[in-house]
Structures are given as structure tokens and as C-alpha cells.
Design an enzyme around this catalytic site. Sequence first.
Site, PDB file in Angstrom:
ATOM      1  N   GLY A   1      87.492  43.906  12.858  1.00 20.13           N
ATOM      2  CA  GLY A   1      86.165  43.640  13.378  1.00 20.13           C
ATOM      3  C   GLY A   1      85.312  42.813  12.433  1.00 20.13           C
ATOM      4  N   PHE A   2      85.807  42.573  11.212  1.00 21.06           N
ATOM      5  CA  PHE A   2      85.088  41.774  10.216  1.00 21.06           C
ATOM      6  C   PHE A   2      85.948  40.571   9.831  1.00 21.06           C
ATOM      7  CE2 PHE A   2      82.925  45.739  10.076  1.00 21.06           C
ATOM      8  CZ  PHE A   2      81.631  45.474   9.639  1.00 21.06           C
ATOM      9  N   CYS A  17      94.675  42.396   5.957  1.00 19.84           N
ATOM     10  CA  CYS A  17      93.548  42.823   6.786  1.00 19.84           C
ATOM     11  C   CYS A  17      92.369  43.308   5.928  1.00 19.84           C
ATOM     12  CB  CYS A  17      94.000  43.883   7.799  1.00 19.84           C
ATOM     13  SG  CYS A  17      92.901  44.034   9.217  1.00 19.84           S
ATOM     14  N   MET A  18      92.146  44.609   5.809  1.00 17.29           N
ATOM     15  CA  MET A  18      91.091  45.101   4.926  1.00 17.29           C
ATOM     16  C   MET A  18      91.338  44.628   3.495  1.00 17.29           C
ATOM     17  SD  MET A  18      88.335  46.756   4.188  1.00 17.29           S
ATOM     18  CE  MET A  18      87.912  47.554   5.737  1.00 17.29           C
ATOM     19  N   GLU A  53     103.433  42.983   9.149  1.00 21.86           N
ATOM     20  CA  GLU A  53     104.416  44.058   9.360  1.00 21.86           C
ATOM     21  C   GLU A  53     104.736  44.236  10.836  1.00 21.86           C
ATOM     22  OE1 GLU A  53     100.477  46.103   9.807  1.00 21.86           O
ATOM     23  OE2 GLU A  53     101.309  44.524   8.557  1.00 21.86           O
ATOM     24  N   SER A  57      93.357  51.770  11.474  1.00 22.76           N
ATOM     25  CA  SER A  57      92.259  50.802  11.522  1.00 22.76           C
ATOM     26  C   SER A  57      91.373  50.997  12.757  1.00 22.76           C
ATOM     27  CB  SER A  57      92.804  49.374  11.497  1.00 22.76           C
ATOM     28  OG  SER A  57      93.391  49.080  10.247  1.00 22.76           O
ATOM     29  N   GLY A  65      92.848  48.723   6.978  1.00 16.62           N
ATOM     30  CA  GLY A  65      91.970  49.892   7.042  1.00 16.62           C
ATOM     31  C   GLY A  65      90.784  49.619   7.949  1.00 16.62           C
ATOM     32  N   ASN A 122      94.074  43.278  14.197  1.00 16.34           N
ATOM     33  CA  ASN A 122      93.158  44.384  14.495  1.00 16.34           C
ATOM     34  C   ASN A 122      92.073  44.411  13.423  1.00 16.34           C
ATOM     35  OD1 ASN A 122      91.821  46.716  15.145  1.00 16.34           O
ATOM     36  ND2 ASN A 122      93.424  48.083  14.410  1.00 16.34           N
ATOM     37  N   HIS A 126      98.486  41.041  10.675  1.00 17.06           N
ATOM     38  CA  HIS A 126      99.431  42.081  10.261  1.00 17.06           C
ATOM     39  C   HIS A 126     100.871  41.554  10.263  1.00 17.06           C
ATOM     40  CE1 HIS A 126      96.713  45.639  10.280  1.00 17.06           C
ATOM     41  NE2 HIS A 126      96.003  44.827  11.042  1.00 17.06           N
TER      42      HIS A 126
END
Length: 362
Positions: free
Chosen positions: A293-294, A249-250, A336, A48, A222, A291, A334
Site C-alpha cells: 500500500g506504500f 516489499c517492506m 518468491e 502483509s 510486512g 502486495n 515478491h
Amino acid sequence: MYSYDRQLILEDGTVYKGYGFGANKALAGEVVFNTGMTGYQETLSDPSYNGQIVTFTYPLIGNYGINRDDFETINPSIKGLIVREVCKKPSNFRTEYSLDEVLKELNIPGISGIDTRSLTRKIREHGTIKGIITDLCMDPEEQLENLRKTDLPTNQIEQVSTQKAFLSSGNGYRVVLVDFGMKSGILRELNERNCDIVVVPHNVTAAEIFRLNPDGIMLSNGPGDPEDVPETIEMLKEVMPKIPVFGICMGHQLIALASGAKTYKLKFGHRGANHPVKNLITGKVDITSQNHGFSVDIESLKDTDLELTHLSVNDKTCEGVRHKKYPVFSVQYHPEASPGPHDPNYLFDQFIDYMREFKENK
């Protein structure tokens, strides 16, 4: 006292002079900061961070070295590391290499000795900013001009996703894991639950997924902007009504877009292993690893079949959703936990429960 031999140049014209480590190579990228006190090996190998130069706010990095087991991907794709102080003689029973040695091997530049607090404040005030790490002998004005002309890539997911499907066999539920830049921690959590996993490329079609006859679909983390993969959004519109889906996340952002919500770029993102998130269903607060940015626009959820399930304690941004009609849910952080706390691992068990109920009610 050593002399400065490397420089970090930002697109606003700021120049930080420091000491080089890792590869002696000029690389440009988006400069971001990570607040974790540990986990630098997992961070530098997290897909990422593709295309980004990572600043560590913790002042000493590299003190416990690098080992073969804690990489999150085989081919790290960050553009550089920025630290206050780098430890070149680590001490830990698991140490196999120093951070300096690994970055040289991976052809990734690093710079130490700069004021990382000043740099972090600049990013917080002005937002993420392009930068380049170069040798001190390079003309900063020329490098600045080139940097300002450099466009950040829009095919970051394509760069880090697997190109071919592969198996990670188990005897439990069959999971299709769509790789947008998968961390190995996700695969490890599914393996621990004995899932029969098929990892597929980011551009997999709905028809290809249906042929695999999965009990559930996992959408990985990602890099970059979720709107850069419209084909995935169309695929999700087809599969979500028919198969349980868990997004991280993504994957979370893509589920939101496929459901009609909107995403936007955060000023400086969330990156670190210490972010508190409130579970709105249980009322409990988890400390999470993040982690991204969007973020998903909370207001845009009102016109969709998604409901907000998790909220950032720090800035009240969206950290999780679930679908009102289908067995689909996702989180921005995350679970995990590589690196980071293990508070949210229960979400993988929740995914198992979704698949069990889905299979029983077929």
C-alpha cells in the site's frame, strides 16, 4: 433462494448486503482488492494483509479448496474476505478443507454475493477505505459510527513478526532474515539455495546482527507504513555499508528510508499476481506478484546513493533500487512468487552472487 444474513459497511456510509461464510464475527479493517485469479490461500495467509479486509476481483473463490502446504504463515491475521461467489464444495486432489471451514477455524468472517466490481471501482476512485463485516441484524448506523471512531493500528509489523530468533540450517551462506511479516516462500527460496538462515525479530539491533557474523541480510515483506519502525531504519544505516542486503516489499521501502529517500501511501495499492515490471538494467519485463500500500518516491531518490532499477509498467511507480556504493538492492514486488509467476526468482541468485563477491573480497 437464501436470504441475506450479513452486511459490509463502509466508512462512507455504503452498505452491501450478502451471504455470510466463515466466522460469524464483526471485524473492522482497511478494505483492499486483490486481482489474482488464483492463490486465495496464500493471500489470506500473507502477513502483509494484517488488519485488512481483502476483496477478490476474480468472481469465484474457493473452488480448489485449502490444503496444509500452501499457507504463507501459521497464524493468518486478515480481518475478512469479500467475494462474489464462494465455493463450499471444492474439487481438487490436494483439498483437505473448504475455504468456509478454514475461516471458521481461524475466526475470520467472510461475505459473498455482493457486487465486487462495484466495490473495486469505489476503492479505485476514492482510495482504500475502512469497512466492517457484521451480521445483518446489527444496526448499520451504530456500526458506522463505531467504524468511523476506529483507528487503524500502527504496530502491524510488531503483531506479525517473530518474537524470538530461530534457525533454518543449511551448509551455504549465512543469511540473517529480518522478519517484518515474512512469507514462508522467502524462507523456501533461501532453503533451496542451501543458505544457513537465522530468522530474527523486526527490532533486531545492528550489534545483534554483527554478532551473528552473516554473509548477507534479507529484509522480508510486512504490513503497514515503513515509517512506523524507525529503529529498523537506524539499524540499516549501520549494517548496509558492511554487509550485503536484499530487501523485499517492506524491506525495499526501509532500505529507501535508511538511504534518505521518502515513501508515500498509494491511493489503492498494488495487490495481485499479474503486475508487469520493467527491469531498467536488462530492458526485460517481468510479470510479478505484488502486495503493498506504500511506495518509494522516485523523485526523492535523486538526493541519495540509490538508483532506480525497476519500474511499474502500469503506473510508473518505483519497483526496485540498488545502492551505488554498497552491495545493497531491493524490489517492491515478491520474487518468491506465492502466489504468482516465477519470472523474478533470479533475484535470489543475484543475492547469492552478492554474498559470494563480498566474502571473496573480505
